[in-house]
Design an enzyme around this catalytic site. Sequence first.
Site, short mmCIF file in Angstrom:
data_model
loop_
_atom_site.label_atom_id
_atom_site.label_comp_id
_atom_site.label_asym_id
_atom_site.label_seq_id
_atom_site.Cartn_x
_atom_site.Cartn_y
_atom_site.Cartn_z
N ASN A 159 0.78 -1.23 -0.09
CA ASN A 159 -0.15 0.15 0.08
C ASN A 159 0.88 1.11 -0.16
O ASN A 159 1.62 1.59 1.02
CB ASN A 159 -0.89 -0.05 1.55
CG ASN A 159 -1.68 1.30 1.48
OD1 ASN A 159 -1.95 1.90 0.30
ND2 ASN A 159 -2.43 1.53 2.51
N TRP A 160 0.95 1.74 -1.07
CA TRP A 160 1.85 2.82 -1.53
C TRP A 160 1.40 4.16 -0.56
O TRP A 160 2.08 5.01 -0.49
CB TRP A 160 2.12 3.17 -2.86
CG TRP A 160 3.13 2.43 -3.54
CD1 TRP A 160 3.63 1.01 -3.04
CD2 TRP A 160 3.76 2.36 -4.98
NE1 TRP A 160 4.32 0.43 -3.84
CE2 TRP A 160 4.26 1.11 -5.18
CE3 TRP A 160 3.49 3.18 -6.05
CZ2 TRP A 160 5.04 0.85 -6.29
CZ3 TRP A 160 4.04 2.87 -6.85
CH2 TRP A 160 4.83 1.96 -7.28
N LYS A 161 0.03 4.47 -0.52
CA LYS A 161 -0.48 5.45 0.13
C LYS A 161 -0.31 6.64 -0.67
O LYS A 161 0.04 6.59 -1.95
CB LYS A 161 -0.28 5.69 1.47
CG LYS A 161 -0.34 4.40 2.43
CD LYS A 161 -0.12 4.74 3.82
CE LYS A 161 -0.05 3.66 4.71
NZ LYS A 161 -0.19 3.76 6.14
N HIS A 174 -9.74 1.25 4.43
CA HIS A 174 -8.42 1.29 4.98
C HIS A 174 -8.75 2.23 6.20
O HIS A 174 -9.55 3.33 5.98
CB HIS A 174 -7.26 1.94 4.16
CG HIS A 174 -5.95 2.02 4.74
ND1 HIS A 174 -5.67 2.85 5.73
CD2 HIS A 174 -5.03 1.01 4.61
CE1 HIS A 174 -4.32 2.46 6.10
NE2 HIS A 174 -4.13 1.31 5.61
N GLU A 214 -7.20 4.62 7.47
CA GLU A 214 -6.93 6.10 7.35
C GLU A 214 -8.26 6.74 6.52
O GLU A 214 -8.59 7.59 6.67
CB GLU A 214 -5.70 6.43 6.28
CG GLU A 214 -4.54 5.92 7.16
CD GLU A 214 -3.46 5.46 6.44
OE1 GLU A 214 -3.08 5.73 5.09
OE2 GLU A 214 -2.49 5.02 7.12
N GLU A 246 -5.95 -5.03 10.26
CA GLU A 246 -4.90 -3.97 10.50
C GLU A 246 -5.30 -3.46 11.72
O GLU A 246 -6.05 -2.42 11.78
CB GLU A 246 -4.81 -2.92 9.46
CG GLU A 246 -4.54 -3.73 7.91
CD GLU A 246 -3.92 -2.58 7.04
OE1 GLU A 246 -2.81 -2.95 6.78
OE2 GLU A 246 -4.94 -1.69 6.82
N GLY A 282 1.78 2.13 10.72
CA GLY A 282 2.73 3.12 10.62
C GLY A 282 3.43 3.61 11.90
O GLY A 282 4.17 4.60 12.19
N SER A 325 2.80 -2.34 10.48
CA SER A 325 4.48 -2.34 10.67
C SER A 325 4.93 -3.54 10.29
O SER A 325 5.69 -4.01 11.16
CB SER A 325 4.66 -2.03 12.15
OG SER A 325 4.31 -0.57 12.37
N GLY A 350 2.53 -0.91 4.35
CA GLY A 350 2.58 0.45 3.99
C GLY A 350 4.07 0.66 3.89
O GLY A 350 4.70 0.50 2.80
N GLY A 351 4.67 1.33 4.99
CA GLY A 351 6.02 1.83 4.97
C GLY A 351 7.06 0.87 4.17
O GLY A 351 7.96 1.27 3.29
#
Length: 257
Positions: free
Chosen positions: A12-14, A100, A102, A172, A178, A218, A239-240
């Site tokens: 997930n590049w966001k 998601h 967010e 999640e 994150g 994470s 993500g990251g």
Amino acid sequence: MQTMRKQIAAANWKMNLTYQQGEKLLDDILGESIKLFAHQQVIFAVPFPYLLMSRSEVADEYNYFVSAQNCYHKKSGAFTGEISAEMLHSIGVPYCVIGHSERREYFNETNAMLADKVNLCLENSVTPIFCCGEPLSIREAGTQNEYVATQLKESLFHLSAKDLKDIIIAYEPIWAIGTGKTATTEQAQEIHAYLRSVLAGQYGQHTADEVSILYGGSVKASNAAEIFACPDVDGGLVGGASLVAADFTEIIRSLKA
Ligand code: PEP
């Protein structure tokens, strides 16, 4: 488990990377030529403007796919700036992340709205990667099971068993996204098994056993193998660490063989 469920590494590049950086990241990852087994998949959830480029990058790769990060909860019409599931289908996008945390938090997406998005995706042959997970306050109160079960019930349980089998679920915990704080393998296995039992209660064990449930929060190159080894964890939504080629390739290699 009779046949191996799909094991999936989803990036997930966001809202990160320029087009050129995204293209280079894909080149670097695909350049590693990691051959996937039939039950393994890699999915890149990239920003909308990069979907076509990403789709052509993975076109010749076995079991590598692209995904949108969101779509709108209405079919079409006067919704300036939004993207429909039908539009995604029309450019050959096979997956879409739905709900998601967010989006739930910053864009006030409700379980009912997410049910509409899931329906529109399925009507347009786009597979939803449906996200659920509890905030820290709920985990601290010990009511995470009820919380995530309600998310599933209100957004998914109107579906037929056949449609449910087409969905990927990503658990999640919001406190792990994150933050560098990962759920322990015991916490991950426990709630994944619980989610599967909730699916089994509604649809039967056979159907529940076919649904891939990814862990997100994470996931890193250093902890992916341990988390993915849990019997009810079928890979991860990342993500990251998905923004660094060396890290994400290690995560792909950590999928259950
Ligand atoms: C995510 O964006 O879904 C996620 C899990 O992020 P991170 O891996 O950075 O925690």
